[in-house]
Design an enzyme around this catalytic site. Structure first.
Site: not given
Ligand code: NAD
Length: 424
Positions: A114
């Protein structure tokens, strides 16, 4: 415990502490492979880099970046890159550890890695964002390569950032190396279905576990925290299957509508640059009251540590489906278990993204691209099989789904470690 790598703060368990506790919980289930357990409690490599750039006004700015290889016993490092002002080494170590477990749980031929950069991307111009991405890529470049370490998007990063990373790495190599990152735009060797894959996988995992408990998704209520890549697509999939998404929360605030929020309209609202909290098709609610919203599926899809023990004691749901990485610390896991709430763990629930990243990497190597039906069918099969294997082991050993997923994954990683032996 190695004191240099110890960030334990008993008052506020940090992500790496949660990861270590999850490993401790699986250790008694690993039989003779347990002798290797310490391997999982120490990242293989931790790389800290200074990332300086010129701002558009000519001033100089420095950002701190990381890339961690947690374990590479089963293959090259694989895991996303996060751009967020709250990024810490502790967090990136934990996220790398969860990637080791996830890749092994899905039986993908990867180790766990990561990366992160402590930056608020929305405060940079597009040109500054490009410069910081390229400099970060160059600084961690000695770790990268399509058979060494393959980054992907995470919070705060997207297809464009992956394109710049690929271009920066390729420029240094003197040839176009599409397989060095996944989650790229289609025109640069990206894969159909990659952008939607994590959210789609969250939905598949939820549907499969619910079915094992005699519940169909249609007609259920869903609450989603995070309306980014993972949360918005998961919400869309639930809605398409006939569920009502009754509450949403993102960094701008929380909203609810007991009749069901129109997810497509909410997405259009956010994509047009408006705050989710001001979406006219729902009522604003208090950020803490959000966690009390009655539902069948609660999907934390924002950041780690969100489902605190206090919130776990008052959520009103049948299933927690972890779209985010590490949203539920071990103490909250115990409270949910006592309350009979089933947690579908991150290492399976959000593995759809890395699964389609694997498809993208395979397609890049073979220079032969699959159609979307083929990708979605393979994703369905891999996810459904992983969920079934986890659920069957949990029933057989009378352990939680998380411990079952960790048993499957840690056994694969430590078997590889054991067969490889130690050098010298
Ligand atoms: P992203 O940046 O697209 O979205 C993040 C979202 O979380 C946004 O809507 C933001 O406003 C919200 N957010 C941030 N801080 C917050 C808070 N304190 N309270 C409420 N909402 C809050 O990110 P993503 O890619 O959707 O990733 C989200 C999670 O999923 C992370 O934990 C990431 O590690 C995990 N993840 C992502 C992927 C991927 O393919 N993108 C894969 C596996 C896991």
């Amino acid at each position: 415990m190695n004191t240099v790598l110890s960030f334990l703060d008993p008052a506020r368990p940090e992500p790496w502490a949660s990861f270590l506790e999850q490993i401790d919980r699986v250790a008694p289930h690993l039989g003779r492979l347990g002798v290797w357990i310490e391997t999982l409690k120490r990242p293989k490599r931790v790389f800290i880099v200074d990332v300086p750039i010129h701002r558009d006004d000519g001033s100089l700015a420095h950002f701190e970046g990381y890339r961690v290889h947690h374990n590479v016993s089963r293959g090259p490092g694989k895991g996303g890159v996060r751009f967020h002002p709250g990024v810490t080494l502790n967090e990136v170590m934990a996220l790398a550890g969860w990637m080791t477990i996830k890749n092994a749980a899905l039986n993908l031929p990867y180790g766990g890695a990561k990366g992160g950069l402590r930056v608020a991307p929305e405060t940079l111009s597009r040109a500054e964002l490009e410069r910081v991405t390229r400099r970060y890529t160059s600084e961690i470049g000695i770790l990268l390569g399509p058979t060494r370490d393959i980054p992907a998007p995470d919070v705060g990063t997207d297809q464009q950032i992956m394109a710049w990373m690929m271009d920066t790495y390729s420029t240094g190599q003197g040839e176009t190396v599409t397989g060095v990152v996944t989650g790229k735009p289609l025109c640069l060797g990206g894969s159909l279905g990659r952008r939607e894959a994590t959210g789609r996988g969250v939905f598949i995992a939820a549907r499969e576990i619910a079915r094992r408990h005699g519940i169909e998704v249609s007609g259920t209520r869903v609450v989603v925290q995070g309306f980014g890549n993972v949360g918005s697509i998961a919400a869309q999939c639930f809605a398409a299957a006939g569920a009502r998404v009754v509450a949403l929360q993102d960094a701008s605030g929380s909203i609810a509508n007991p009749a069901g929020i129109d997810i497509a309209a909410a997405l259009r609202h956010v994509e047009a640059g408006h705050r989710l909290a001001e979406f006219p098709g729902a009522t604003p609610i208090d950020d803490e009251a959000f966690w009390n919203t009655p539902c069948e599926f609660l999907v934390p899809a924002a950041l780690e540590g969100q489902l605190t023990p206090e919130r776990a004691s008052r959520v009103q749901t049948r299933f927690v489906v972890e779209g985010a990485n590490g949203p539920t610390p071990p103490a909250a896991d115990d409270i949910l278990a006592e309350r009979g709430i089933i947690v579908v763990p991150d290492v399976i629930a959000n593995a759809g993204g890395v699964t389609v990243s694997y498809f993208e990497w395979v397609q890049d190597f073979s220079s032969f691209f699959w159609n979307e039906d083929e990708i979605n069918a393979r994703l369905e099969t891999i996810m459904a099989n992983a969920v079934r294997a986890m659920a069957e082991l949990a029933e057989e050993r009378k352990v939680s789904l998380r411990t079952a997923a960790f048993i499957i994954a840690c056994t694969r990683v430590l078997e590889a470690r054991d067969r490889r032996g130690l050098y010298p």
